[in-house]
Design a protein around this motif. Sequence first.
Motif, PDB file in Angstrom:
ATOM      1  N   TRP A  20     -18.308 -13.834   5.571  1.00 39.66           N
ATOM      2  CA  TRP A  20     -17.292 -14.327   4.648  1.00 39.66           C
ATOM      3  C   TRP A  20     -15.952 -14.426   5.350  1.00 39.66           C
ATOM      4  CZ3 TRP A  20     -18.199 -10.667  -0.141  1.00 39.66           C
ATOM      5  CH2 TRP A  20     -19.377 -11.052  -0.792  1.00 39.66           C
ATOM      6  N   MET A  21     -15.094 -15.278   4.786  1.00 49.40           N
ATOM      7  CA  MET A  21     -13.731 -15.452   5.280  1.00 49.40           C
ATOM      8  C   MET A  21     -12.753 -15.060   4.172  1.00 49.40           C
ATOM      9  SD  MET A  21     -13.995 -16.812   8.399  1.00 49.40           S
ATOM     10  CE  MET A  21     -12.586 -17.812   8.820  1.00 49.40           C
ATOM     11  N   LEU A  22     -11.550 -14.654   4.588  1.00 48.43           N
ATOM     12  CA  LEU A  22     -10.490 -14.234   3.669  1.00 48.43           C
ATOM     13  C   LEU A  22      -9.339 -15.228   3.690  1.00 48.43           C
ATOM     14  CD1 LEU A  22      -8.935 -12.085   1.925  1.00 48.43           C
ATOM     15  CD2 LEU A  22      -8.204 -11.064   4.112  1.00 48.43           C
ATOM     16  N   ALA A  23      -8.802 -15.503   2.508  1.00 47.77           N
ATOM     17  CA  ALA A  23      -7.552 -16.256   2.371  1.00 47.77           C
ATOM     18  C   ALA A  23      -6.585 -15.383   1.567  1.00 47.77           C
ATOM     19  CB  ALA A  23      -7.776 -17.584   1.652  1.00 47.77           C
ATOM     20  N   THR A  24      -5.326 -15.416   1.951  1.00 49.99           N
ATOM     21  CA  THR A  24      -4.307 -14.656   1.230  1.00 49.99           C
ATOM     22  C   THR A  24      -3.306 -15.609   0.596  1.00 49.99           C
ATOM     23  OG1 THR A  24      -2.926 -14.448   3.209  1.00 49.99           O
ATOM     24  CG2 THR A  24      -4.499 -12.666   2.778  1.00 49.99           C
ATOM     25  N   ALA A  25      -2.746 -15.177  -0.538  1.00 55.17           N
ATOM     26  CA  ALA A  25      -1.667 -15.902  -1.213  1.00 55.17           C
ATOM     27  C   ALA A  25      -0.582 -14.869  -1.500  1.00 55.17           C
ATOM     28  CB  ALA A  25      -2.161 -16.558  -2.493  1.00 55.17           C
ATOM     29  N   GLU A  26       0.519 -14.971  -0.769  1.00 61.14           N
ATOM     30  CA  GLU A  26       1.562 -13.953  -0.842  1.00 61.14           C
ATOM     31  C   GLU A  26       2.885 -14.532  -1.323  1.00 61.14           C
ATOM     32  OE1 GLU A  26       1.685 -11.237   2.653  1.00 61.14           O
ATOM     33  OE2 GLU A  26       0.274 -12.678   3.502  1.00 61.14           O
ATOM     34  N   SER A  27       3.530 -13.769  -2.171  1.00 68.44           N
ATOM     35  CA  SER A  27       4.891 -14.112  -2.573  1.00 68.44           C
ATOM     36  C   SER A  27       5.836 -13.028  -2.063  1.00 68.44           C
ATOM     37  CB  SER A  27       4.980 -14.289  -4.093  1.00 68.44           C
ATOM     38  OG  SER A  27       6.260 -14.750  -4.448  1.00 68.44           O
ATOM     39  N   CYS A  28       5.908 -11.895  -2.740  1.00 70.27           N
ATOM     40  CA  CYS A  28       6.912 -10.868  -2.407  1.00 70.27           C
ATOM     41  C   CYS A  28       6.746 -10.275  -1.012  1.00 70.27           C
ATOM     42  CB  CYS A  28       6.927  -9.766  -3.461  1.00 70.27           C
ATOM     43  SG  CYS A  28       5.374  -8.864  -3.630  1.00 70.27           S
ATOM     44  N   GLY A  30       5.844 -12.049   1.673  1.00 69.91           N
ATOM     45  CA  GLY A  30       6.278 -13.052   2.636  1.00 69.91           C
ATOM     46  C   GLY A  30       5.436 -13.178   3.888  1.00 69.91           C
ATOM     47  N   GLY A  31       4.154 -12.895   3.806  1.00 65.69           N
ATOM     48  CA  GLY A  31       3.275 -13.043   4.961  1.00 65.69           C
ATOM     49  C   GLY A  31       2.917 -11.747   5.671  1.00 65.69           C
ATOM     50  N   LEU A  32       3.391 -10.612   5.162  1.00 62.10           N
ATOM     51  CA  LEU A  32       3.068  -9.325   5.812  1.00 62.10           C
ATOM     52  C   LEU A  32       1.565  -9.071   5.864  1.00 62.10           C
ATOM     53  CD1 LEU A  32       5.693  -6.785   4.385  1.00 62.10           C
ATOM     54  CD2 LEU A  32       5.545  -7.667   6.719  1.00 62.10           C
ATOM     55  N   ILE A  33       0.851  -9.448   4.811  1.00 63.49           N
ATOM     56  CA  ILE A  33      -0.585  -9.182   4.753  1.00 63.49           C
ATOM     57  C   ILE A  33      -1.320 -10.050   5.775  1.00 63.49           C
ATOM     58  CG2 ILE A  33      -2.628  -9.228   3.279  1.00 63.49           C
ATOM     59  CD1 ILE A  33      -0.584  -8.754   0.895  1.00 63.49           C
ATOM     60  N   ALA A  34      -0.982 -11.332   5.806  1.00 60.14           N
ATOM     61  CA  ALA A  34      -1.595 -12.222   6.797  1.00 60.14           C
ATOM     62  C   ALA A  34      -1.257 -11.762   8.217  1.00 60.14           C
ATOM     63  CB  ALA A  34      -1.129 -13.657   6.581  1.00 60.14           C
ATOM     64  N   ALA A  35      -0.031 -11.326   8.415  1.00 64.63           N
ATOM     65  CA  ALA A  35       0.374 -10.843   9.744  1.00 64.63           C
ATOM     66  C   ALA A  35      -0.434  -9.610  10.139  1.00 64.63           C
ATOM     67  CB  ALA A  35       1.867 -10.535   9.770  1.00 64.63           C
ATOM     68  N   ALA A  36      -0.652  -8.700   9.198  1.00 59.57           N
ATOM     69  CA  ALA A  36      -1.440  -7.502   9.494  1.00 59.57           C
ATOM     70  C   ALA A  36      -2.879  -7.889   9.859  1.00 59.57           C
ATOM     71  CB  ALA A  36      -1.432  -6.548   8.299  1.00 59.57           C
ATOM     72  N   CYS A  37      -3.434  -8.839   9.123  1.00 64.52           N
ATOM     73  CA  CYS A  37      -4.808  -9.277   9.396  1.00 64.52           C
ATOM     74  C   CYS A  37      -4.917  -9.936  10.773  1.00 64.52           C
ATOM     75  CB  CYS A  37      -5.270 -10.257   8.325  1.00 64.52           C
ATOM     76  SG  CYS A  37      -5.518  -9.509   6.698  1.00 64.52           S
ATOM     77  N   TRP A  46     -12.874 -13.940  10.652  1.00 64.23           N
ATOM     78  CA  TRP A  46     -12.932 -13.519   9.252  1.00 64.23           C
ATOM     79  C   TRP A  46     -11.679 -13.849   8.437  1.00 64.23           C
ATOM     80  CZ3 TRP A  46      -9.265  -9.884   7.863  1.00 64.23           C
ATOM     81  CH2 TRP A  46      -8.641  -9.216   8.929  1.00 64.23           C
ATOM     82  N   PHE A  47     -10.583 -14.223   9.092  1.00 64.60           N
ATOM     83  CA  PHE A  47      -9.361 -14.597   8.367  1.00 64.60           C
ATOM     84  C   PHE A  47      -9.218 -16.108   8.416  1.00 64.60           C
ATOM     85  CE2 PHE A  47      -4.901 -15.465   7.708  1.00 64.60           C
ATOM     86  CZ  PHE A  47      -4.618 -14.671   6.604  1.00 64.60           C
ATOM     87  N   GLU A  48      -9.340 -16.761   7.256  1.00 65.19           N
ATOM     88  CA  GLU A  48      -9.357 -18.223   7.209  1.00 65.19           C
ATOM     89  C   GLU A  48      -7.948 -18.807   7.172  1.00 65.19           C
ATOM     90  OE1 GLU A  48     -10.109 -22.255   6.453  1.00 65.19           O
ATOM     91  OE2 GLU A  48      -9.022 -21.059   5.015  1.00 65.19           O
ATOM     92  N   SER A  92      -8.924 -23.515   0.331  1.00 66.92           N
ATOM     93  CA  SER A  92      -9.312 -22.985   1.643  1.00 66.92           C
ATOM     94  C   SER A  92     -10.831 -23.065   1.772  1.00 66.92           C
ATOM     95  CB  SER A  92      -8.852 -21.525   1.799  1.00 66.92           C
ATOM     96  OG  SER A  92      -9.651 -20.660   1.005  1.00 66.92           O
ATOM     97  N   ASN A  93     -11.331 -22.573   2.882  1.00 63.41           N
ATOM     98  CA  ASN A  93     -12.767 -22.467   3.111  1.00 63.41           C
ATOM     99  C   ASN A  93     -13.226 -21.014   3.025  1.00 63.41           C
ATOM    100  OD1 ASN A  93     -13.218 -25.289   3.672  1.00 63.41           O
ATOM    101  ND2 ASN A  93     -12.104 -24.944   5.569  1.00 63.41           N
ATOM    102  N   ALA A  94     -12.415 -20.172   2.391  1.00 68.22           N
ATOM    103  CA  ALA A  94     -12.717 -18.743   2.284  1.00 68.22           C
ATOM    104  C   ALA A  94     -13.634 -18.458   1.098  1.00 68.22           C
ATOM    105  CB  ALA A  94     -11.422 -17.949   2.154  1.00 68.22           C
TER     106      ALA A  94
END
Length: 160
Positions: A20-28, A30-37, A46-48, A92-94
């Motif tokens: 499986w692949m993961l997609a994130t949707a972040e507001s508050c 600002g991309g910290l979660i995607a950056a951590a991944c 695994w990160f789409e 996305s393709n996640a």
Amino acid sequence: MQLTTSLCEKISLLLQSKKWMLATAESCTGGLIAAACTELAGSSLWFERGFVTYSNASKSELLSIPKHVIDLNGAVSETVVRAMAAGALANSNAQVSLSVTGIAGPGGGTADKPVGTVWFGWCVQGKTYVECLQISGDRTQVRESTAVHSLSRLATFLQA
């Protein structure tokens, strides 16, 4: 942050085991979660993709959330965080998504939605989970705690 690294390593193994692949949707955050991944080498397995949808317009444009839904409920709401998680999958393709929207401060809070109010959403195996927390601390603490909590709960859902 060491905690997000270990959570991302765990999520990486869980997602890869299921292909499986993961997609994130972040507001508050600002991309910290995607950056951590994406801090992890090999995260492209695994990160789409990650959507940083800070403005209401970007939530509509990138995640296909109708403007009237945001206007009616507010960007920081259960309805919008659900729509963000669904929109991340639809655009996305996640197979898995997580979403966050909140008020990190120091301003922007109201009596109904004080600073530190954060809504979380996760879509895993066709089921959407949501949660609202009141997180204390300054802007940095709210954003970092939001990232950690979103990843921690995702790992729990993936293990179920």
